[in-house]
Design a protein around this motif. Sequence first.
Motif, PDB file in Angstrom:
ATOM      1  N   GLY A   1       0.737  -1.162   0.153  1.00 37.42           N
ATOM      2  CA  GLY A   1      -0.032   0.078  -0.073  1.00 37.42           C
ATOM      3  C   GLY A   1       0.766   1.301   0.010  1.00 37.42           C
ATOM      4  O   GLY A   1       1.977   1.328   0.188  1.00 37.42           O
ATOM      5  N   HIS A   2       0.302   2.382  -0.662  1.00 38.72           N
ATOM      6  CA  HIS A   2       0.947   3.606  -0.596  1.00 38.72           C
ATOM      7  C   HIS A   2       0.561   4.513   0.491  1.00 38.72           C
ATOM      8  O   HIS A   2      -1.036   4.737   0.378  1.00 38.72           O
ATOM      9  CB  HIS A   2       0.804   4.342  -1.950  1.00 38.72           C
ATOM     10  CG  HIS A   2       1.640   3.722  -3.001  1.00 38.72           C
ATOM     11  ND1 HIS A   2       3.010   3.621  -2.789  1.00 38.72           N
ATOM     12  CD2 HIS A   2       1.277   2.934  -4.202  1.00 38.72           C
ATOM     13  CE1 HIS A   2       3.502   3.128  -4.035  1.00 38.72           C
ATOM     14  NE2 HIS A   2       2.549   2.674  -4.661  1.00 38.72           N
ATOM     15  N   GLY A   3       1.098   5.017   1.508  1.00 38.47           N
ATOM     16  CA  GLY A   3       0.774   5.729   2.653  1.00 38.47           C
ATOM     17  C   GLY A   3       0.205   4.831   3.721  1.00 38.47           C
ATOM     18  O   GLY A   3       0.260   3.757   3.844  1.00 38.47           O
ATOM     19  N   PRO A   4       0.275   5.486   5.098  1.00 38.62           N
ATOM     20  CA  PRO A   4       0.273   4.690   6.242  1.00 38.62           C
ATOM     21  C   PRO A   4      -1.213   3.915   6.302  1.00 38.62           C
ATOM     22  O   PRO A   4      -1.186   2.854   6.654  1.00 38.62           O
ATOM     23  CB  PRO A   4       0.405   5.721   7.287  1.00 38.62           C
ATOM     24  CG  PRO A   4       0.931   7.068   6.408  1.00 38.62           C
ATOM     25  CD  PRO A   4       0.727   7.125   5.142  1.00 38.62           C
ATOM     26  N   LEU A   5      -2.173   4.887   5.871  1.00 42.98           N
ATOM     27  CA  LEU A   5      -3.733   4.010   5.882  1.00 42.98           C
ATOM     28  C   LEU A   5      -3.474   2.654   5.164  1.00 42.98           C
ATOM     29  O   LEU A   5      -3.662   1.575   5.691  1.00 42.98           O
ATOM     30  CB  LEU A   5      -4.538   4.775   5.632  1.00 42.98           C
ATOM     31  CG  LEU A   5      -6.131   4.240   5.706  1.00 42.98           C
ATOM     32  CD1 LEU A   5      -6.277   3.972   7.282  1.00 42.98           C
ATOM     33  CD2 LEU A   5      -7.217   5.490   5.289  1.00 42.98           C
ATOM     34  N   ALA A   6      -3.226   2.785   3.857  1.00 45.25           N
ATOM     35  CA  ALA A   6      -3.191   1.707   3.133  1.00 45.25           C
ATOM     36  C   ALA A   6      -2.177   0.547   3.517  1.00 45.25           C
ATOM     37  O   ALA A   6      -2.657  -0.692   3.482  1.00 45.25           O
ATOM     38  CB  ALA A   6      -2.915   2.129   1.557  1.00 45.25           C
ATOM     39  N   GLN A   7      -1.322   0.773   4.168  1.00 45.36           N
ATOM     40  CA  GLN A   7      -0.218   0.042   4.531  1.00 45.36           C
ATOM     41  C   GLN A   7      -0.777  -0.622   5.800  1.00 45.36           C
ATOM     42  O   GLN A   7      -0.437  -1.914   6.180  1.00 45.36           O
ATOM     43  CB  GLN A   7       1.198   0.696   4.783  1.00 45.36           C
ATOM     44  CG  GLN A   7       1.890   1.085   3.776  1.00 45.36           C
ATOM     45  CD  GLN A   7       2.971   2.047   4.083  1.00 45.36           C
ATOM     46  OE1 GLN A   7       3.260   2.505   5.014  1.00 45.36           O
ATOM     47  NE2 GLN A   7       3.904   2.569   3.228  1.00 45.36           N
ATOM     48  N   ALA A   8      -1.609   0.017   6.743  1.00 47.44           N
ATOM     49  CA  ALA A   8      -1.924  -0.770   7.558  1.00 47.44           C
ATOM     50  C   ALA A   8      -3.044  -1.742   7.284  1.00 47.44           C
ATOM     51  O   ALA A   8      -3.213  -2.761   8.065  1.00 47.44           O
ATOM     52  CB  ALA A   8      -2.884   0.433   8.590  1.00 47.44           C
TER      53      ALA A   8
END
Length: 719
Positions: free
Chosen positions: A504-511
């Motif tokens: 994912g790109h960005g903290p939210l998508a990575q979470a």
Amino acid sequence: MNRPLRVAVVAPYGVIGGAELWLLSLLDVTDRLDVNVVMLADGPLRDEFAGRGIPYVLRPTGRSVRALAGTASWLARRLRADAPDVILANGVKAATVAAPAARLTGVPCVWAKHDHSYDGFLTRVLATVTDACIGTEPGLIAASHHPRAALVPVPAPSGSALPRTAARAELSRRGARLDGDERLLLTISRLVSYKGVDDAIAALALPGGARWRLAVVGPADPSDPGERERLTALAGKLGVADRVDFAGWVQDAWRIIPAADSVAVLTKPDGTGPGQEAFGGTAIEAMLNGVPVITTGPGSVADRVAGPSAAPPGGIAVPPAEPARVADALFRLSDADTRAAMGRAGRRRTADNPGPARCAALLAQTLSRAAGLTGAGLTGTTPVSVVVTVLDEGPRIDGLLERILLQLTVDGDEIVVVDRGSVDRTAQRVAAWASRDARVRLVPCPGTSPGAGYDTGVRAAANTLILCADAECVPAPDWLDRMRAAASEPEPAELLVGVCRVTGHGPLAQAMATVYPLPEEVRRPPGPWSLTRRVLFGGGFGATGPAGGSSAFTFRAWQDVGGFREQNVPGMGVLFGRAAARAGHRVAVVGSAEVGREQPAPLPVAVQTALRLGEELGLQADGGQLAGAMVRAAVYGGVLGAALRRPRLRPAAAGVVGVWLAAPVSRAVRRGNWGALPLVPPVVGGLSAARAAGFARGLAGRVRTARQAVDDARRGPVR
């Protein structure tokens, strides 16, 4: 290049017995395995490995609990430093050391069971803590109690045995006193008391054995160092020392079997060994050469020798530890016609015994499946049809087709693209590819669900091996080759499950991506802890759940389960995989067949997807899934209720939550997504809650449907 499977073999003994010959004969004819060996005792086997260029390390280990535990700890440290793909524990002692080390380090462990020693409690424990079991005979498969046991039989030797005259000359050169064409009984085994050589010697002293000689071929065994002296003394005491000769170890001893008029396999229970011969490699080799066998029974070897009741036997079965019955058998075999008839029957009975190449392929298949790397070391040549369904995939379709076309390397390969009614230029882009490359076909199917789209593509496919790819996935450069190789196993699975690496790109998508297992986790077969964690906390990778559009199946499997049907849910691949498994089709994990997928950032979309997936799984859940859901509901309810009523229990509740979050947090750490760590608890909690709510809604719908069916049945048919 599909690299060979890295295998750590644990060899319990340094002597060369049946189990060691089985292993060496298979390693000699396969290039699928990259082997290194841990030897738990020194001996001639070390030279066999060295002569083949196989790396080994010697770790002498006794039989005490302390010695076994110490070596298990040492092996665990070795595995952490350089983990192989899989461990092959070649026997009970080896498995006792290897299984704990494997569990501590997350390396799959396969136990090879060669005999009936320690059948009972220890065998059941090993069946629980190892990931697969290899039995060299059907009776050993049953005795192992292992849910994932595979047969890898003793191979028929390759090449030809010596002619009778040359074989007798070779025995004479090694000290056997053979005059003329006198009748010869032959034993080939390590010199240990439970092999029953003493019963063969005693039979010579009885009337039926009076006109027979005995040649004993086999090395001394450190576990029974005085056995040769005991046997020599017994022959002298019985007055048959002039008819008993010890030839020592003979390389490829099966080649001298034609020198004999009968071969004896007289294993017996004496408190020191397994009690009965398990696979009887010597018996098989004798029957292949048309030499009748005298063996003890009941047991696997006796069953093989006796054959069907209506067929002539390939030898004579006698009770164990009864020299008089051995002498009676020798008396019967004094007749040349009887020996010839039994020899012909033995040849017929062993005609279909597989050779080393086939057995080695089965060994490699079992090890690679246990490692989650089905097809390792193989190069497949089966043509495939890659089915892709698309709907408004204009920005991505060109890249996907280009990547897959580079992997179509076999004549007959094709891509079938099913367009479900795109309103952008997706169909036109695919048509342009099809006009340039005949391997691309466009199948318009507007207004259909993803499941129906896949079914349409499968019907249109020209090949019987189908691969499914999602348009939003990025196949690795060797994805198709790995799937094709897995389909080339000697006993190929009919559903091959690949892996998906979600990023994912960005903290939210990575979470949000931490909800999905990493491919490295997939290659670790579930152990007791991971199974317990799955029951208590859900999630994890299921072998019947094709993830992220990385799967392959045969047309027959698709046909048997009725295809994907009209499913329009995120979990349709999971449902298809479960249906295929329930229909009896073999399922295998191909942990090297990887695709990538990017997690979309909008959290509401992910929550809605989790809700829909949970609902569909609730509608389709089997008994095990329902039981797991009930356990989780009870645990969560109990922990939450206790924490609310008693504040001092809140640390324990926090510990449960910590265990629940351990996997997603560790995934974020391994990916280096440090910025996503604070978001992991709420994101994973929200997605899990949505899936649980969907599951409950699916179960409620299932109950309503069942009640409606009951009410309809009570009312009777509508007039």
